[in-house]
Design a protein around this motif. Structure first.
Motif, PDB file in Angstrom:
ATOM      1  N   SER A  20       0.833  -1.199   0.000  1.00 20.59           N
ATOM      2  CA  SER A  20       0.000   0.000   0.000  1.00 20.59           C
ATOM      3  C   SER A  20       0.868   1.249   0.000  1.00 20.59           C
ATOM      4  O   SER A  20       2.017   1.234   0.455  1.00 20.59           O
ATOM      5  CB  SER A  20      -0.925  -0.014   1.213  1.00 20.59           C
ATOM      6  OG  SER A  20      -0.211  -0.390   2.352  1.00 20.59           O
ATOM      7  N   HIS A  61      -2.389   3.449  12.858  1.00 21.16           N
ATOM      8  CA  HIS A  61      -2.635   3.422  11.412  1.00 21.16           C
ATOM      9  C   HIS A  61      -3.512   4.577  10.936  1.00 21.16           C
ATOM     10  O   HIS A  61      -4.346   4.421  10.067  1.00 21.16           O
ATOM     11  CB  HIS A  61      -3.211   2.066  10.981  1.00 21.16           C
ATOM     12  CG  HIS A  61      -2.339   0.909  11.378  1.00 21.16           C
ATOM     13  ND1 HIS A  61      -1.126   0.665  10.773  1.00 21.16           N
ATOM     14  CD2 HIS A  61      -2.475  -0.028  12.343  1.00 21.16           C
ATOM     15  CE1 HIS A  61      -0.556  -0.391  11.337  1.00 21.16           C
ATOM     16  NE2 HIS A  61      -1.351  -0.825  12.303  1.00 21.16           N
ATOM     17  N   TYR A  87      -2.907   1.180   4.233  1.00 20.57           N
ATOM     18  CA  TYR A  87      -2.596  -0.124   4.837  1.00 20.57           C
ATOM     19  C   TYR A  87      -3.740  -0.575   5.753  1.00 20.57           C
ATOM     20  O   TYR A  87      -4.216  -1.702   5.672  1.00 20.57           O
ATOM     21  CB  TYR A  87      -1.286  -0.016   5.636  1.00 20.57           C
ATOM     22  CG  TYR A  87      -0.954  -1.264   6.435  1.00 20.57           C
ATOM     23  CD1 TYR A  87      -0.316  -2.334   5.825  1.00 20.57           C
ATOM     24  CD2 TYR A  87      -1.288  -1.357   7.791  1.00 20.57           C
ATOM     25  CE1 TYR A  87      -0.018  -3.483   6.546  1.00 20.57           C
ATOM     26  CE2 TYR A  87      -0.999  -2.502   8.513  1.00 20.57           C
ATOM     27  CZ  TYR A  87      -0.363  -3.560   7.882  1.00 20.57           C
ATOM     28  OH  TYR A  87      -0.072  -4.697   8.601  1.00 20.57           O
ATOM     29  N   GLU A 110      -6.826  -1.534   3.795  1.00 16.47           N
ATOM     30  CA  GLU A 110      -6.700  -2.870   3.194  1.00 16.47           C
ATOM     31  C   GLU A 110      -6.906  -3.970   4.226  1.00 16.47           C
ATOM     32  O   GLU A 110      -7.523  -4.992   3.947  1.00 16.47           O
ATOM     33  CB  GLU A 110      -5.311  -3.042   2.563  1.00 16.47           C
ATOM     34  CG  GLU A 110      -5.223  -2.446   1.177  1.00 16.47           C
ATOM     35  CD  GLU A 110      -3.793  -2.457   0.645  1.00 16.47           C
ATOM     36  OE1 GLU A 110      -2.998  -3.315   1.083  1.00 16.47           O
ATOM     37  OE2 GLU A 110      -3.491  -1.584  -0.192  1.00 16.47           O
ATOM     38  N   GLN A 111      -6.384  -3.729   5.427  1.00 13.80           N
ATOM     39  CA  GLN A 111      -6.552  -4.732   6.486  1.00 13.80           C
ATOM     40  C   GLN A 111      -8.022  -4.859   6.895  1.00 13.80           C
ATOM     41  O   GLN A 111      -8.501  -5.954   7.171  1.00 13.80           O
ATOM     42  CB  GLN A 111      -5.723  -4.358   7.725  1.00 13.80           C
ATOM     43  CG  GLN A 111      -4.226  -4.341   7.480  1.00 13.80           C
ATOM     44  CD  GLN A 111      -3.672  -5.720   7.185  1.00 13.80           C
ATOM     45  OE1 GLN A 111      -3.930  -6.665   7.917  1.00 13.80           O
ATOM     46  NE2 GLN A 111      -2.929  -5.840   6.097  1.00 13.80           N
ATOM     47  N   THR A 139       6.448   3.049   7.438  1.00 12.28           N
ATOM     48  CA  THR A 139       6.736   1.966   6.481  1.00 12.28           C
ATOM     49  C   THR A 139       7.365   0.782   7.207  1.00 12.28           C
ATOM     50  O   THR A 139       6.996  -0.373   6.986  1.00 12.28           O
ATOM     51  CB  THR A 139       7.692   2.475   5.377  1.00 12.28           C
ATOM     52  OG1 THR A 139       7.080   3.576   4.722  1.00 12.28           O
ATOM     53  CG2 THR A 139       7.979   1.372   4.360  1.00 12.28           C
ATOM     54  N   THR A 194       4.680  -1.070   9.302  1.00 11.19           N
ATOM     55  CA  THR A 194       3.731  -1.918   8.566  1.00 11.19           C
ATOM     56  C   THR A 194       4.430  -3.092   7.894  1.00 11.19           C
ATOM     57  O   THR A 194       3.836  -4.150   7.750  1.00 11.19           O
ATOM     58  CB  THR A 194       2.971  -1.106   7.498  1.00 11.19           C
ATOM     59  OG1 THR A 194       3.903  -0.460   6.649  1.00 11.19           O
ATOM     60  CG2 THR A 194       2.063  -0.081   8.146  1.00 11.19           C
ATOM     61  N   SER A 198       3.111  -7.071   8.248  1.00  7.94           N
ATOM     62  CA  SER A 198       2.478  -7.828   7.155  1.00  7.94           C
ATOM     63  C   SER A 198       3.302  -9.021   6.732  1.00  7.94           C
ATOM     64  O   SER A 198       4.342  -9.296   7.279  1.00  7.94           O
ATOM     65  CB  SER A 198       2.198  -6.935   5.966  1.00  7.94           C
ATOM     66  OG  SER A 198       3.387  -6.316   5.547  1.00  7.94           O
TER      67      SER A 198
END
Lengths: 363, 130
Positions: free
Chosen positions: B2, B14, B33, B36-37, B123, B126, B130
């Motif tokens: 993302s 977030h 991010y 999307e989660q 960055t 995350t 992930s």
């Protein structure tokens, strides 16, 4: 350590968000779960359900053995047909809900939930003792791919020699799909027409790819467990672990019709279920539609004038209704009086009680 | 992967914060991010009203997706000066344009924020998750 289906690589290459479900790494969604849900309602969706269990019961007395082991009357099922049924314990509590397919005179396939199939296989082996019937758990050998949605028949027809026009709802036929031997069942968990294809693991990837290609122009998309959950919820179908558990009898769940007291002989749980049928239930499984936009979710209390009168078992925003929906166990007395709410993180959000299912497909 | 714009600040929860360098009014949203989660966002509510004062870390609202619900936190202390009614009416903006039309609310900063993250730090956060 979570297990993977033969299609995990395919899901990863499609960019799926994977989630742990009953010890399996399964696709939760590939992109937008709402788009996947809507595709199944309007066109078709492709599902990997290889985490489900396939247990074969074979022998001259396989039907009688299943009559003894399960609540349904399976010995009278015609070859090529299927039944929704349950396995309960001695106190009538649900150990799993099942689809039983009669493949042949002396051969049945019992399809159980991922979280329960090991237990179901053990129980079946135990319960068929003394009958001419043999139980084999073949879950590790079989993959399950489902095509669901109004255009699924048209998509599948192009890939198989089987006559799908003759294949009724809750029927199964062996056939060849895209060069792959498959058991083709007209069953599903979405409230739409659709097919479930049982194939050996090594055939799962070529089968998936052939279906994806054949369905592309018809709007077929891969669909994950998130869409599967909202589809089954709209269709009013129970999920083991949410609506169903060992603390709940089929009568509690409003599914007393699956219990066949009229079949000959005894079956496991019969005495307890006769009492349950006679005594009635204190709580009933109902559908709720929220008036607001906040979503009642699993475990939230159902209230009436501030007092707890039930509990939500499943809830989600509904694409088809445009409002949040839920299933809940609610006290009979409170249902008569009405004016129910769900306690959504401290605030009482009004809900209306509706008949299940929330969604019924147009024929 | 993302997107994480360089010119924004971030929180461990977030969220993104824009305009912090001016020290006046900041705009807050949730990151691509996080969107999307969450999956498809179906409901956004900011329950702190315009004109109310919030402290950094206060839960000021919630965002619901098909599968889950999460709190929205105030990343800085100050007065809530605007709530994005467009995103309340159309929560899918959080998914389609998380750093643009999907912004959630604006705060006039009264309390100097302490532990905001740079784009590089976010960055790193995350990629670890992930």
């Amino acid at each position: 350590m979570s297990r993977s289906t033969p299609l995990r690589g395919v899901h990863e290459s499609l960019g799926a968000t994977l989630t742990d479900f009953a010890g399996w790494q399964m696709p939760l969604r590939y992109g937008s779960e709402s788009a996947e849900h809507n595709a199944v309602r309007t066109a078709a969706g492709l599902f990997d359900l290889s985490h489900m269990g396939e247990i074969f019961v074979v022998g001259a007395q396989a039907g009688e053995a299943l009559d003894r082991a399960l609540v349904g009357h399976l010995s009278v099922l015609a070859p090529g047909r299927a039944r929704y049924t349950m396995i309960v314990n001695e106190t009538g509590g649900i150990l799993d809900d099942l689809i039983v397919y009669r493949l042949d005179e002396d051969q049945y396939m019992v399809v159980a939930n991922a979280s329960n199939y090991a237990l179901v296989a053990r129980e079946l082996a135990d319960r068929v003792r003394g009958y001419d019937a043999r139980v084999t758990d073949r879950s590790d050998e079989y993959a399950l791919v489902a095509v669901q949605g109004p255009r699924s028949a048209e998509i599948l027809t192009a890939l198989t020699d089987a006559d799908l026009d003759d294949l009724k709802y809750y029927a199964i036929v062996p056939g060849v799909v895209a060069g792959t031997p498959a058991l083709i069942a007209r069953t599903g968990y979405t409230g739409e027409d659709g097919f479930e294809l049982f194939v050996l693991n090594e055939h799962a990837v070529p089968l998936w790819n052939a279906l994806a290609e054949a369905g592309k122009d018809a709007g077929l998309v891969p669909a994950g467990l998130s869409a599967r959950d909202t589809l089954r919820l709209e269709a009013g179908m129970p999920l083991y672990g949410n609506e169903l558990s060992a603390a709940i009898t089929p009568f509690d769940a409003g599914l007393g019709r699956v219990v066949r007291f009229d079949k000959p002989g005894d079956f496991v749980g019969k005495a307890a279920l006769e009492r349950a049928a006679e005594n009635g239930t204190r709580r009933r499984l109902v559908g709720l539609v929220a008036r607001g936009r906040r979503v009642p979710r699993h475990g939230y209390p159902v209230t009436r004038e501030g007092a707890v009168v039930g509990e939500v078992t499943s809830g989600a925003p509904s694409q088809s209704l445009g409002r949040p929906i839920a299933m809940a166990y609610v006290d009979e007395g409170a249902l008569e009086k009405g004016s129910l709410a769900v306690d959504i993180r401290g605030s009482q959000e009004p809900v209306d009680v509706v008949d299940l299912p929330f969604y019924r497909r147009s024929k | 992967m993302s997107t994480i714009p360089d010119d924004l600040s971030y929180t461990k929860e977030h969220e993104w914060v824009a305009g912090i360098e001016d020290g006046l009014t900041v705009t807050v949203g949730i990151t691509a991010y996080a969107a999307e989660q969450l999956g498809d966002v179906v409901y956004v509510e900011v329950h702190s009203e315009v004109g109310s004062t919030v402290a950094a870390g206060d839960a000021v609202g919630e965002v619901e997706s098909t599968k889950s619900v999460s709190d929205i936190f105030a990343p800085v202390g100050g007065e809530v000066v605007e709530i994005n009614s467009a995103v309340v009416d159309n929560p899918s903006l959080v998914n389609s344009d998380p750093y643009g039309e999907g912004w959630l609310f604006r705060v006039r900063v009264e309390e100097e924020p302490e532990d905001l993250l740079s784009a590089a730090e976010y960055t790193a956060l995350t990629s670890g998750e992930s």
